[in-house]
Motif scaffolding. Structure first.
Motif, PDB file in Angstrom:
ATOM      1  N   LYS A  16      -2.785   9.246  61.218  1.00  0.00           N
ATOM      2  CA  LYS A  16      -1.655   9.608  60.379  1.00  0.00           C
ATOM      3  C   LYS A  16      -0.934  10.870  60.859  1.00  0.00           C
ATOM      4  O   LYS A  16       0.279  10.905  60.947  1.00  0.00           O
ATOM      5  N   ASP A  17      -1.676  11.903  61.176  1.00  0.00           N
ATOM      6  CA  ASP A  17      -1.055  13.167  61.547  1.00  0.00           C
ATOM      7  C   ASP A  17      -0.858  13.314  63.046  1.00  0.00           C
ATOM      8  O   ASP A  17      -0.197  14.245  63.484  1.00  0.00           O
ATOM      9  N   THR A  18      -1.441  12.439  63.844  1.00  0.00           N
ATOM     10  CA  THR A  18      -1.378  12.629  65.286  1.00  0.00           C
ATOM     11  C   THR A  18      -0.218  11.880  65.930  1.00  0.00           C
ATOM     12  O   THR A  18       0.232  12.266  66.996  1.00  0.00           O
ATOM     13  N   ARG A  19       0.262  10.811  65.322  1.00  0.00           N
ATOM     14  CA  ARG A  19       1.324  10.024  65.946  1.00  0.00           C
ATOM     15  C   ARG A  19       2.697  10.591  65.591  1.00  0.00           C
ATOM     16  O   ARG A  19       2.936  10.979  64.445  1.00  0.00           O
ATOM     17  N   PRO A  20       3.607  10.658  66.557  1.00  0.00           N
ATOM     18  CA  PRO A  20       4.953  11.149  66.254  1.00  0.00           C
ATOM     19  C   PRO A  20       5.713  10.135  65.410  1.00  0.00           C
ATOM     20  O   PRO A  20       5.604   8.922  65.621  1.00  0.00           O
ATOM     21  N   SER A  21       6.483  10.639  64.454  1.00  0.00           N
ATOM     22  CA  SER A  21       7.237   9.749  63.590  1.00  0.00           C
ATOM     23  C   SER A  21       8.549  10.405  63.200  1.00  0.00           C
ATOM     24  O   SER A  21       8.746  11.604  63.384  1.00  0.00           O
ATOM     25  N   ALA A  22       9.439   9.585  62.659  1.00  0.00           N
ATOM     26  CA  ALA A  22      10.715  10.079  62.150  1.00  0.00           C
ATOM     27  C   ALA A  22      11.134   9.172  61.002  1.00  0.00           C
ATOM     28  O   ALA A  22      10.827   7.973  60.994  1.00  0.00           O
ATOM     29  N   HIS A  23      11.834   9.756  60.043  1.00  0.00           N
ATOM     30  CA  HIS A  23      12.272   9.021  58.866  1.00  0.00           C
ATOM     31  C   HIS A  23      13.762   9.270  58.652  1.00  0.00           C
ATOM     32  O   HIS A  23      14.224  10.394  58.799  1.00  0.00           O
ATOM     33  N   ALA A  24      14.477   8.227  58.296  1.00  0.00           N
ATOM     34  CA  ALA A  24      15.880   8.357  57.904  1.00  0.00           C
ATOM     35  C   ALA A  24      15.983   7.803  56.492  1.00  0.00           C
ATOM     36  O   ALA A  24      15.617   6.658  56.245  1.00  0.00           O
ATOM     37  N   ARG A  25      16.434   8.629  55.580  1.00  0.00           N
ATOM     38  CA  ARG A  25      16.477   8.217  54.182  1.00  0.00           C
ATOM     39  C   ARG A  25      17.907   8.095  53.694  1.00  0.00           C
ATOM     40  O   ARG A  25      18.808   8.759  54.202  1.00  0.00           O
ATOM     41  N   HIS A  26      18.101   7.243  52.711  1.00  0.00           N
ATOM     42  CA  HIS A  26      19.383   7.041  52.030  1.00  0.00           C
ATOM     43  C   HIS A  26      20.478   6.596  52.989  1.00  0.00           C
ATOM     44  O   HIS A  26      21.614   7.049  52.901  1.00  0.00           O
ATOM     45  N   ILE A  27      20.144   5.707  53.923  1.00  0.00           N
ATOM     46  CA  ILE A  27      21.142   5.137  54.829  1.00  0.00           C
ATOM     47  C   ILE A  27      21.948   4.121  54.039  1.00  0.00           C
ATOM     48  O   ILE A  27      21.389   3.212  53.430  1.00  0.00           O
ATOM     49  N   ARG A  28      23.263   4.248  54.026  1.00  0.00           N
ATOM     50  CA  ARG A  28      24.121   3.412  53.195  1.00  0.00           C
ATOM     51  C   ARG A  28      24.310   2.040  53.828  1.00  0.00           C
ATOM     52  O   ARG A  28      25.399   1.678  54.291  1.00  0.00           O
ATOM     53  N   MET A  29      23.220   1.276  53.853  1.00  0.00           N
ATOM     54  CA  MET A  29      23.233  -0.050  54.446  1.00  0.00           C
ATOM     55  C   MET A  29      22.087  -0.833  53.824  1.00  0.00           C
ATOM     56  O   MET A  29      21.029  -0.276  53.528  1.00  0.00           O
ATOM     57  N   SER A  30      22.293  -2.110  53.652  1.00  0.00           N
ATOM     58  CA  SER A  30      21.270  -2.952  53.057  1.00  0.00           C
ATOM     59  C   SER A  30      20.047  -3.025  53.967  1.00  0.00           C
ATOM     60  O   SER A  30      20.171  -3.145  55.183  1.00  0.00           O
ATOM     61  N   PRO A  31      18.833  -2.969  53.406  1.00  0.00           N
ATOM     62  CA  PRO A  31      17.641  -3.061  54.251  1.00  0.00           C
ATOM     63  C   PRO A  31      17.518  -4.413  54.948  1.00  0.00           C
ATOM     64  O   PRO A  31      16.892  -4.514  55.996  1.00  0.00           O
ATOM     65  N   TYR A  32      18.134  -5.459  54.409  1.00  0.00           N
ATOM     66  CA  TYR A  32      18.095  -6.769  55.056  1.00  0.00           C
ATOM     67  C   TYR A  32      18.816  -6.716  56.405  1.00  0.00           C
ATOM     68  O   TYR A  32      18.371  -7.308  57.383  1.00  0.00           O
ATOM     69  N   LYS A  33      19.928  -6.013  56.450  1.00  0.00           N
ATOM     70  CA  LYS A  33      20.684  -5.878  57.701  1.00  0.00           C
ATOM     71  C   LYS A  33      19.928  -5.003  58.700  1.00  0.00           C
ATOM     72  O   LYS A  33      19.959  -5.254  59.906  1.00  0.00           O
ATOM     73  N   VAL A  34      19.256  -3.977  58.205  1.00  0.00           N
ATOM     74  CA  VAL A  34      18.512  -3.079  59.086  1.00  0.00           C
ATOM     75  C   VAL A  34      17.296  -3.793  59.672  1.00  0.00           C
ATOM     76  O   VAL A  34      16.991  -3.662  60.854  1.00  0.00           O
TER      77      VAL A  34
END
Length: 132
Positions: A16-34
């Motif tokens: 959990k803490d060792t792998r690099p990650s990134a988060h993008a929140r509140h993207i104005r697009m439907s999750p189905y399209k993403v």
């Protein structure tokens, strides 16, 4: 099957803490399209994924590419990982808060319009580690 799920959950908790990650929140697009774009690059190496995204004609490509580049920068800077060794271990999009609007129609009524948002998460891993 339950054993495999428990093993993956334990491995995910361990890494959990060792792998690099990134988060993008509140993207104005439907999750189905993403999710349609995420399915193209899931499990690929970072360089291959960026090449695929560069030639993808979907509008969801831009936020996915941005969060992927952010995760790569986190891996290079925080974990001293090589970009050539990184691959996409996990990538997913969840639904964020929905913005609700009304469209006026005849006889004083209104139809609901739901403007959906997405939360995109990218978790990278090094290719020299054992994959589960």
């Amino acid at each position: 099957m339950a054993t495999r799920v428990k093993q993956r959950a334990a491995l995910r908790e361990q890494n959990k803490d060792t792998r690099p990650s990134a988060h993008a929140r509140h993207i104005r697009m439907s999750p189905y399209k993403v999710r349609a774009v995420l399915d193209l690059i899931r499990g690929k190496s970072v360089n291959e994924a960026l090449a695929i995204l560069a030639h993808t004609p979907r509008i969801a490509r831009e936020p996915v590419e941005k969060v992927l580049k952010s995760a790569v920068a986190n891996g290079e800077h925080n974990n001293s990982m090589s970009r050539a060794d990184m691959f996409i271990a996990e990538i997913y999009a969840h639904q964020g808060p929905t913005i609700k609007r009304m469209q006026p129609v005849s006889k004083g009524r209104g139809h609901s319009i739901f403007k959906r948002t997405s939360h995109i998460t990218v978790i990278l891993d090094s290719a020299d580690k054992e994959q589960v």
